[in-house]
Design a protein around this motif. Structure first.
Motif, PDB file in Angstrom:
ATOM      1  N   ILE A   1       0.831  -1.206   0.000  1.00 56.40           N
ATOM      2  CA  ILE A   1       0.000   0.000   0.000  1.00 56.40           C
ATOM      3  C   ILE A   1       0.860   1.248   0.000  1.00 56.40           C
ATOM      4  O   ILE A   1       1.804   1.382   0.768  1.00 56.40           O
ATOM      5  N   LEU A   2       0.494   2.148  -0.874  1.00 56.50           N
ATOM      6  CA  LEU A   2       1.212   3.402  -1.081  1.00 56.50           C
ATOM      7  C   LEU A   2       0.230   4.548  -0.876  1.00 56.50           C
ATOM      8  O   LEU A   2      -0.888   4.494  -1.392  1.00 56.50           O
ATOM      9  N   PRO A   3       0.608   5.590  -0.139  1.00 53.28           N
ATOM     10  CA  PRO A   3      -0.315   6.719   0.038  1.00 53.28           C
ATOM     11  C   PRO A   3      -0.467   7.521  -1.258  1.00 53.28           C
ATOM     12  O   PRO A   3       0.439   7.571  -2.085  1.00 53.28           O
ATOM     13  N   LEU A   4      -1.596   8.138  -1.405  1.00 46.87           N
ATOM     14  CA  LEU A   4      -1.899   8.917  -2.603  1.00 46.87           C
ATOM     15  C   LEU A   4      -0.898  10.039  -2.832  1.00 46.87           C
ATOM     16  O   LEU A   4      -0.614  10.406  -3.967  1.00 46.87           O
ATOM     17  N   LYS A   5      -0.335  10.560  -1.771  1.00 46.52           N
ATOM     18  CA  LYS A   5       0.620  11.677  -1.887  1.00 46.52           C
ATOM     19  C   LYS A   5       2.037  11.233  -2.278  1.00 46.52           C
ATOM     20  O   LYS A   5       2.925  12.054  -2.450  1.00 46.52           O
ATOM     21  N   ALA A   6       2.238   9.939  -2.462  1.00 44.29           N
ATOM     22  CA  ALA A   6       3.567   9.405  -2.781  1.00 44.29           C
ATOM     23  C   ALA A   6       4.028   9.812  -4.180  1.00 44.29           C
ATOM     24  O   ALA A   6       3.227  10.183  -5.034  1.00 44.29           O
ATOM     25  N   SER A   7       5.327   9.698  -4.385  1.00 45.46           N
ATOM     26  CA  SER A   7       5.912  10.006  -5.688  1.00 45.46           C
ATOM     27  C   SER A   7       6.101   8.720  -6.496  1.00 45.46           C
ATOM     28  O   SER A   7       5.967   7.613  -5.966  1.00 45.46           O
ATOM     29  N   ILE A   8       6.435   8.889  -7.752  1.00 46.38           N
ATOM     30  CA  ILE A   8       6.753   7.734  -8.593  1.00 46.38           C
ATOM     31  C   ILE A   8       7.962   7.000  -8.004  1.00 46.38           C
ATOM     32  O   ILE A   8       7.999   5.771  -7.982  1.00 46.38           O
ATOM     33  N   ARG A   9       8.921   7.759  -7.482  1.00 45.48           N
ATOM     34  CA  ARG A   9      10.102   7.146  -6.852  1.00 45.48           C
ATOM     35  C   ARG A   9       9.670   6.253  -5.685  1.00 45.48           C
ATOM     36  O   ARG A   9      10.175   5.145  -5.517  1.00 45.48           O
ATOM     37  N   ASP A  10       8.729   6.738  -4.872  1.00 46.63           N
ATOM     38  CA  ASP A  10       8.204   5.953  -3.754  1.00 46.63           C
ATOM     39  C   ASP A  10       7.551   4.670  -4.265  1.00 46.63           C
ATOM     40  O   ASP A  10       7.681   3.606  -3.658  1.00 46.63           O
TER      41      ASP A  10
ATOM     42  N   ASN B   1       8.735  12.805 -14.812  1.00 50.84           N
ATOM     43  CA  ASN B   1       9.747  12.994 -13.770  1.00 50.84           C
ATOM     44  C   ASN B   1       9.555  11.947 -12.679  1.00 50.84           C
ATOM     45  O   ASN B   1       8.433  11.724 -12.223  1.00 50.84           O
ATOM     46  N   ILE B   2      10.616  11.341 -12.221  1.00 52.21           N
ATOM     47  CA  ILE B   2      10.550  10.288 -11.208  1.00 52.21           C
ATOM     48  C   ILE B   2      10.016  10.799  -9.874  1.00 52.21           C
ATOM     49  O   ILE B   2       9.508  10.040  -9.061  1.00 52.21           O
ATOM     50  N   ASP B   3      10.111  12.107  -9.652  1.00 51.39           N
ATOM     51  CA  ASP B   3       9.603  12.679  -8.406  1.00 51.39           C
ATOM     52  C   ASP B   3       8.189  13.244  -8.547  1.00 51.39           C
ATOM     53  O   ASP B   3       7.670  13.858  -7.616  1.00 51.39           O
ATOM     54  N   ALA B   4       7.549  13.000  -9.681  1.00 56.17           N
ATOM     55  CA  ALA B   4       6.163  13.427  -9.900  1.00 56.17           C
ATOM     56  C   ALA B   4       5.234  12.594  -9.014  1.00 56.17           C
ATOM     57  O   ALA B   4       5.587  11.491  -8.596  1.00 56.17           O
ATOM     58  N   PRO B   5       4.041  13.106  -8.725  1.00 57.63           N
ATOM     59  CA  PRO B   5       3.083  12.336  -7.910  1.00 57.63           C
ATOM     60  C   PRO B   5       2.695  11.027  -8.586  1.00 57.63           C
ATOM     61  O   PRO B   5       2.520  10.974  -9.807  1.00 57.63           O
ATOM     62  N   VAL B   6       2.545   9.977  -7.791  1.00 57.09           N
ATOM     63  CA  VAL B   6       2.194   8.662  -8.316  1.00 57.09           C
ATOM     64  C   VAL B   6       0.843   8.687  -9.020  1.00 57.09           C
ATOM     65  O   VAL B   6       0.609   7.914  -9.946  1.00 57.09           O
ATOM     66  N   GLU B   7      -0.033   9.593  -8.621  1.00 58.62           N
ATOM     67  CA  GLU B   7      -1.352   9.632  -9.259  1.00 58.62           C
ATOM     68  C   GLU B   7      -1.267   9.990 -10.741  1.00 58.62           C
ATOM     69  O   GLU B   7      -2.212   9.731 -11.488  1.00 58.62           O
TER      70      GLU B   7
ATOM     71  N   VAL C   1       6.141  -8.128  -5.934  1.00 63.59           N
ATOM     72  CA  VAL C   1       5.030  -8.650  -6.723  1.00 63.59           C
ATOM     73  C   VAL C   1       4.678  -7.740  -7.899  1.00 63.59           C
ATOM     74  O   VAL C   1       3.644  -7.912  -8.524  1.00 63.59           O
ATOM     75  N   GLN C   2       5.510  -6.772  -8.197  1.00 59.75           N
ATOM     76  CA  GLN C   2       5.391  -5.924  -9.390  1.00 59.75           C
ATOM     77  C   GLN C   2       4.166  -5.028  -9.417  1.00 59.75           C
ATOM     78  O   GLN C   2       3.725  -4.597 -10.475  1.00 59.75           O
ATOM     79  N   ILE C   3       3.592  -4.743  -8.236  1.00 59.15           N
ATOM     80  CA  ILE C   3       2.439  -3.853  -8.160  1.00 59.15           C
ATOM     81  C   ILE C   3       2.451  -3.134  -6.814  1.00 59.15           C
ATOM     82  O   ILE C   3       2.919  -3.678  -5.815  1.00 59.15           O
ATOM     83  N   ALA C   4       1.972  -1.896  -6.830  1.00 56.82           N
ATOM     84  CA  ALA C   4       1.706  -1.149  -5.597  1.00 56.82           C
ATOM     85  C   ALA C   4       0.241  -0.743  -5.651  1.00 56.82           C
ATOM     86  O   ALA C   4      -0.313  -0.487  -6.726  1.00 56.82           O
ATOM     87  N   LEU C   5      -0.381  -0.705  -4.490  1.00 58.75           N
ATOM     88  CA  LEU C   5      -1.787  -0.350  -4.376  1.00 58.75           C
ATOM     89  C   LEU C   5      -1.882   1.029  -3.743  1.00 58.75           C
ATOM     90  O   LEU C   5      -1.430   1.223  -2.610  1.00 58.75           O
ATOM     91  N   VAL C   6      -2.421   1.980  -4.470  1.00 61.54           N
ATOM     92  CA  VAL C   6      -2.498   3.357  -3.999  1.00 61.54           C
ATOM     93  C   VAL C   6      -3.804   3.526  -3.231  1.00 61.54           C
ATOM     94  O   VAL C   6      -4.882   3.232  -3.750  1.00 61.54           O
ATOM     95  N   ALA C   7      -3.686   3.990  -1.995  1.00 56.02           N
ATOM     96  CA  ALA C   7      -4.856   4.126  -1.131  1.00 56.02           C
ATOM     97  C   ALA C   7      -4.890   5.500  -0.485  1.00 56.02           C
ATOM     98  O   ALA C   7      -3.853   6.147  -0.300  1.00 56.02           O
ATOM     99  N   ASN C   8      -6.099   5.927  -0.123  1.00 54.21           N
ATOM    100  CA  ASN C   8      -6.246   7.195   0.578  1.00 54.21           C
ATOM    101  C   ASN C   8      -5.987   6.982   2.073  1.00 54.21           C
ATOM    102  O   ASN C   8      -5.619   5.880   2.497  1.00 54.21           O
ATOM    103  N   ASP C   9      -6.197   8.024   2.874  1.00 54.48           N
ATOM    104  CA  ASP C   9      -5.919   7.936   4.310  1.00 54.48           C
ATOM    105  C   ASP C   9      -6.789   6.914   5.035  1.00 54.48           C
ATOM    106  O   ASP C   9      -6.428   6.428   6.096  1.00 54.48           O
ATOM    107  N   SER C  10      -7.929   6.574   4.458  1.00 59.53           N
ATOM    108  CA  SER C  10      -8.824   5.567   5.053  1.00 59.53           C
ATOM    109  C   SER C  10      -8.513   4.158   4.555  1.00 59.53           C
ATOM    110  O   SER C  10      -9.259   3.226   4.817  1.00 59.53           O
ATOM    111  N   ARG C  11      -7.439   4.027   3.795  1.00 53.42           N
ATOM    112  CA  ARG C  11      -6.976   2.763   3.211  1.00 53.42           C
ATOM    113  C   ARG C  11      -7.913   2.257   2.113  1.00 53.42           C
ATOM    114  O   ARG C  11      -7.920   1.077   1.778  1.00 53.42           O
TER     115      ARG C  11
END
Length: 127
Positions: free
Chosen positions: A21-30, A70-76, A40-50
């Motif tokens: 689980i990755l927070p919505l505010k994370a970067s592509i680097r994260d 950019n690698i530091d751009a937001p994951v969204e 497992v080649q996947i990350a699951l992006v979740a909000n603060d409520s999971r």
């Protein structure tokens, strides 16, 4: 083709979902670090409520970087907000059928609140 040796259980396969689980505010680097750590080649992006808001795979990131993102751009900016998911009541057989029908390697499992609780992985379902 459905593999008949898979027991029609509702219990998902064991995985430490918190590692994916990755927070919505994370970067592509994260996201890259999370995917590398989760193996497992996947990350699951979740909000603060999971609650699941998107998925991002190593392929999504690779394509974004090739486009010049950019690698530091937001994951969204690279996540898929139009993703497949299944409810907790889904059996392994049902998950495998959906994966084969839609050419998927992973399907997040969500509860009635939309929160990520587990992940079906094709590699484990066909073992």
């Amino acid at each position: 083709m459905i593999y008949n040796f898979i027991m029609d259980q509702k219990k998902p396969l064991h995985i430490d979902i918190t590692q994916l689980i990755l927070p919505l505010k994370a970067s592509i680097r994260d996201a890259i670090a999370k995917i590398d750590h989760g193996h497992v080649q996947i990350a699951l992006v979740a909000n603060d409520s999971r609650c699941l808001v998107g998925t991002v795979t190593d392929g999504d990131i690779r394509r974004a970087l090739l486009r010049g993102e950019n690698i530091d751009a937001p994951v969204e900016r690279v996540m898929r907000s139009n993703y497949y998911s299944l409810p907790e009541s889904t059996t392994k057989t049902e998950a495998l059928y959906m994966m084969q029908r839609n050419n998927l390697r992973h399907i997040p499992i969500i509860n009635s609140k939309g929160q990520v609780v587990n992940l079906f992985m094709l590699e484990e379902l066909i073992q």
